[in-house]
Design a protein around this motif. Structure first.
Motif, PDB file in Angstrom:
ATOM      1  N   VAL A  44      -6.926  -2.958   0.985  1.00 53.82           N
ATOM      2  CA  VAL A  44      -6.611  -1.580   0.612  1.00 53.82           C
ATOM      3  C   VAL A  44      -7.759  -0.640   0.988  1.00 53.82           C
ATOM      4  CG1 VAL A  44      -5.869  -0.086  -1.284  1.00 53.82           C
ATOM      5  CG2 VAL A  44      -5.237  -2.493  -1.297  1.00 53.82           C
ATOM      6  N   TYR A  45      -8.984  -1.179   1.037  1.00 54.86           N
ATOM      7  CA  TYR A  45     -10.147  -0.338   1.327  1.00 54.86           C
ATOM      8  C   TYR A  45     -10.058   0.333   2.698  1.00 54.86           C
ATOM      9  CZ  TYR A  45     -11.631  -4.623   3.772  1.00 54.86           C
ATOM     10  OH  TYR A  45     -11.687  -5.740   4.581  1.00 54.86           O
ATOM     11  N   CYS A  55       0.783   3.845  -3.191  1.00 52.28           N
ATOM     12  CA  CYS A  55       0.325   5.231  -2.986  1.00 52.28           C
ATOM     13  C   CYS A  55       1.430   6.225  -3.328  1.00 52.28           C
ATOM     14  CB  CYS A  55      -0.145   5.419  -1.550  1.00 52.28           C
ATOM     15  SG  CYS A  55      -1.658   4.506  -1.159  1.00 52.28           S
ATOM     16  N   LEU A 110      -9.857  -1.208 -11.309  1.00 53.93           N
ATOM     17  CA  LEU A 110      -9.226  -1.530 -10.029  1.00 53.93           C
ATOM     18  C   LEU A 110      -9.846  -2.787  -9.447  1.00 53.93           C
ATOM     19  CD1 LEU A 110     -10.526   1.052  -7.346  1.00 53.93           C
ATOM     20  CD2 LEU A 110     -11.763   0.348  -9.393  1.00 53.93           C
ATOM     21  N   ASP A 135      -8.513 -11.960  -2.819  1.00 60.74           N
ATOM     22  CA  ASP A 135      -8.519 -10.565  -2.356  1.00 60.74           C
ATOM     23  C   ASP A 135      -9.592 -10.391  -1.281  1.00 60.74           C
ATOM     24  OD1 ASP A 135      -6.531  -9.703  -4.039  1.00 60.74           O
ATOM     25  OD2 ASP A 135      -7.910  -9.139  -5.644  1.00 60.74           O
ATOM     26  N   PHE A 141      -4.613   5.513   0.434  1.00 58.19           N
ATOM     27  CA  PHE A 141      -5.107   5.252  -0.919  1.00 58.19           C
ATOM     28  C   PHE A 141      -6.210   6.240  -1.288  1.00 58.19           C
ATOM     29  CE2 PHE A 141      -8.138   2.935  -3.705  1.00 58.19           C
ATOM     30  CZ  PHE A 141      -7.335   2.907  -4.837  1.00 58.19           C
ATOM     31  N   THR A 142      -7.123   6.503  -0.359  1.00 55.86           N
ATOM     32  CA  THR A 142      -8.194   7.463  -0.632  1.00 55.86           C
ATOM     33  C   THR A 142      -7.632   8.843  -0.940  1.00 55.86           C
ATOM     34  OG1 THR A 142      -9.640   6.237   0.885  1.00 55.86           O
ATOM     35  CG2 THR A 142     -10.327   8.454   0.268  1.00 55.86           C
ATOM     36  N   ASN A 185     -11.027  -4.996  -3.624  1.00 57.98           N
ATOM     37  CA  ASN A 185     -10.424  -4.767  -2.304  1.00 57.98           C
ATOM     38  C   ASN A 185      -9.940  -3.326  -2.129  1.00 57.98           C
ATOM     39  OD1 ASN A 185      -8.238  -5.051  -4.077  1.00 57.98           O
ATOM     40  ND2 ASN A 185      -6.910  -5.898  -2.497  1.00 57.98           N
ATOM     41  N   CYS A 186     -10.136  -2.489  -3.153  1.00 58.05           N
ATOM     42  CA  CYS A 186      -9.843  -1.055  -3.047  1.00 58.05           C
ATOM     43  C   CYS A 186     -11.104  -0.227  -2.784  1.00 58.05           C
ATOM     44  CB  CYS A 186      -9.190  -0.539  -4.331  1.00 58.05           C
ATOM     45  SG  CYS A 186      -7.590  -1.277  -4.717  1.00 58.05           S
ATOM     46  N   VAL A 225       0.831  -1.198   0.000  1.00 56.55           N
ATOM     47  CA  VAL A 225       0.000   0.000   0.000  1.00 56.55           C
ATOM     48  C   VAL A 225       0.866   1.248   0.000  1.00 56.55           C
ATOM     49  CG1 VAL A 225      -1.712   1.318   1.293  1.00 56.55           C
ATOM     50  CG2 VAL A 225      -1.924  -1.172   1.138  1.00 56.55           C
TER      51      VAL A 225
END
Length: 443
Positions: A210-211, A180, A231, A263, A216-217, A234-235, A176
């Motif tokens: 990743v969520y 990023c 994507l 995932d 990431f956001t 899991n994001c 991650v």
């Protein structure tokens, strides 16, 4: 005249000498680098054609991951091309196929460092960059080699990010933090970037949730002009959907979402988050691709009725479970999207249950469905039912592709029936359908 007073006739020229430049450039377009270099030696005109920008705007550079004398010059020829013609480049695709050992990954990393450095200095036209399937979480990538490659890529994106319209880093498999960092490079010294197409499928390593990452956001918040986004599920989070709806109002048109069994995909997403995104991006269409995620309770948690779904692909990869049933998905879940579904792709092992009737009713209920592909255990008469409904105007398919599994080694009887069906509906098939149907022994 010669010394004896005879008239010297002019030597006839080849038709190649009078070929218009536009035609000559088209000939050069189909030649490889070596043949182009040889052709450039013919005359001054051909040498000038060699340096036409049209010939060098698109480039795919493929590196073999296997040690071989045949492929030994790939790294050198890639650098030669970028140094000589890199300033013309607008679309670049780089592939590194299944690296065999750390020696080759090191050679690739060094080549990429020089290649990206040269492009960063000489090119200001690059609009599209695709570097796919690096799989940087494999053991052949030593930590120092991986870090150096990520550093070179990030530095390049910092410099060229303002020009890029399309970026694909599919299959990079980063952590991650690393992922990023790369995404943030696109908006270096700016609050946003102008990329309209972003492919980060399998960009992060498997098993990463990743969520749950605010990093990431925040990285995705720098994208203000997205039209196509690919994507993994899991994001996906409520925070990401909120960010997309705020920053890509009216621009986002397509989301491709892959959901793999390995995932994490148990996060809860509110339907109102999808509804808000659909309102802000009124032209949004979502395509789902499921790999071995087949159980109804898992699919129902993901496929919310607020999502404007255009396409669904369900693949089990020959996975078989006697306790699993596809019927609830076909009868209760998928008809929810009958007003938006345009494409359905199925590949599953249903040897323990018949699904002909459920599939047939699903096709009839989806009035916008134009593409239907299935690999499954079916009765060959199922094909005739669909074609008859197509003929009667009950469905509007444009593509019909089927692999009908059987439990026998021989498929002579099925093949004969399929030939009869084809002869019966040949006119309809030839006029309206991209048609491919076969019987396939699955033993």
């Amino acid at each position: 005249m010669d010394e004896e007073g005879e008239v010297i006739q002019p030597q006839e020229q080849s038709c190649w000498a009078t070929l218009p430049d536009i035609c000559l450039r088209r000939v050069f377009w189909w030649l490889g680098d070596r043949d182009r270099s040889r052709a450039a030696l013919v005359c001054r005109k051909w040498n000038q054609i060699m340096y036409s920008a049209d010939l060098w705007r698109y480039r795919t550079i493929t590196f073999s991951g296997r040690p071989s004398r045949v492929h030994a010059s790939e790294f050198e020829s890639a650098l030669w091309y970028v140094k000589k013609f890199g300033h013309y480049l607008e679309h670049l695709e780089i592939k590194f196929l299944n690296p065999y050992n750390a020696v080759l990954t090191k050679k690739f990393q060094v080549t990429m460092r020089s290649l990206l450095s040269c492009l960063g200095k000489n090119n200001n036209r690059l609009k599209s960059l695709s570097i796919q399937h690096l799989e940087l979480d494999r053991l052949v990538w030593r930590n120092s080699i991986r870090s150096s490659l990520i550093k070179s890529l990030s530095f390049f994106l910092k410099k060229m990010g303002k020009h890029l319209d399309h970026l694909s880093l599919k299959g990079a498999r980063l952590t991650v933090d690393q992922g990023c960092h790369v995404l943030n490079s696109l908006s270096y010294l700016r609050n946003e970037n102008k990329a309209s197409e972003l492919n980060i499928e399998d960009f992060f390593s498997h098993h990463l949730a990743v969520y749950g990452s605010s990093q990431f956001t925040k990285a995705m918040a720098t994208f203000h002009n997205l039209t196509f986004l690919t994507l993994n599920y899991n994001c996906i989070s409520d925070e990401l959907l909120e960010t997309l709806s705020e920053n890509n109002i009216g621009t986002l048109q397509t989301m491709n979402i892959k959901c793999h069994v390995h995932d994490p995909h148990s996060q809860v997403i509110w339907g109102m988050s999808w509804a808000k995104l659909a309102r802000q991006a009124s032209n949004l269409k979502v395509n789902f691709f499921f790999e071995r995620v087949m159980k109804y309770e898992h699919l129902a948690r993901i496929l919310l009725q607020e999502i404007p779904i255009r396409s669904i692909s369900l693949r089990s990869c020959y996975f078989s479970d006697p306790d699993w049933s596809m019927r609830p998905t076909l009868t209760d879940l998928l008809p929810t999207f009958r007003n938006t579904l345009q494409k359905l792709t199925f590949e599953f092992n249903n040897s323990h249950e018949s699904l002909d009737e459920q599939l047939y009713l699903l096709i009839l209920s989806c009035r916008k469905l134009s593409y239907f592909k299935i690999w499954a255990f079916l009765d060959v008469k199922f094909v005739e039912r669909i074609l008859k409904s197509q003929e009667e105007g009950q469905c509007a398919l444009r593509t019909l592709k089927m692999r009908i599994y059987t439990n026998r080694y021989e498929t002579n009887e099925e093949d004969r029936t399929l030939r009869e069906i084809y002869r019966k509906y040949r006119k309809l098939i030839d006029l309206e359908l991209n048609y491919f149907v076969i019987a396939y022994p699955m033993m």
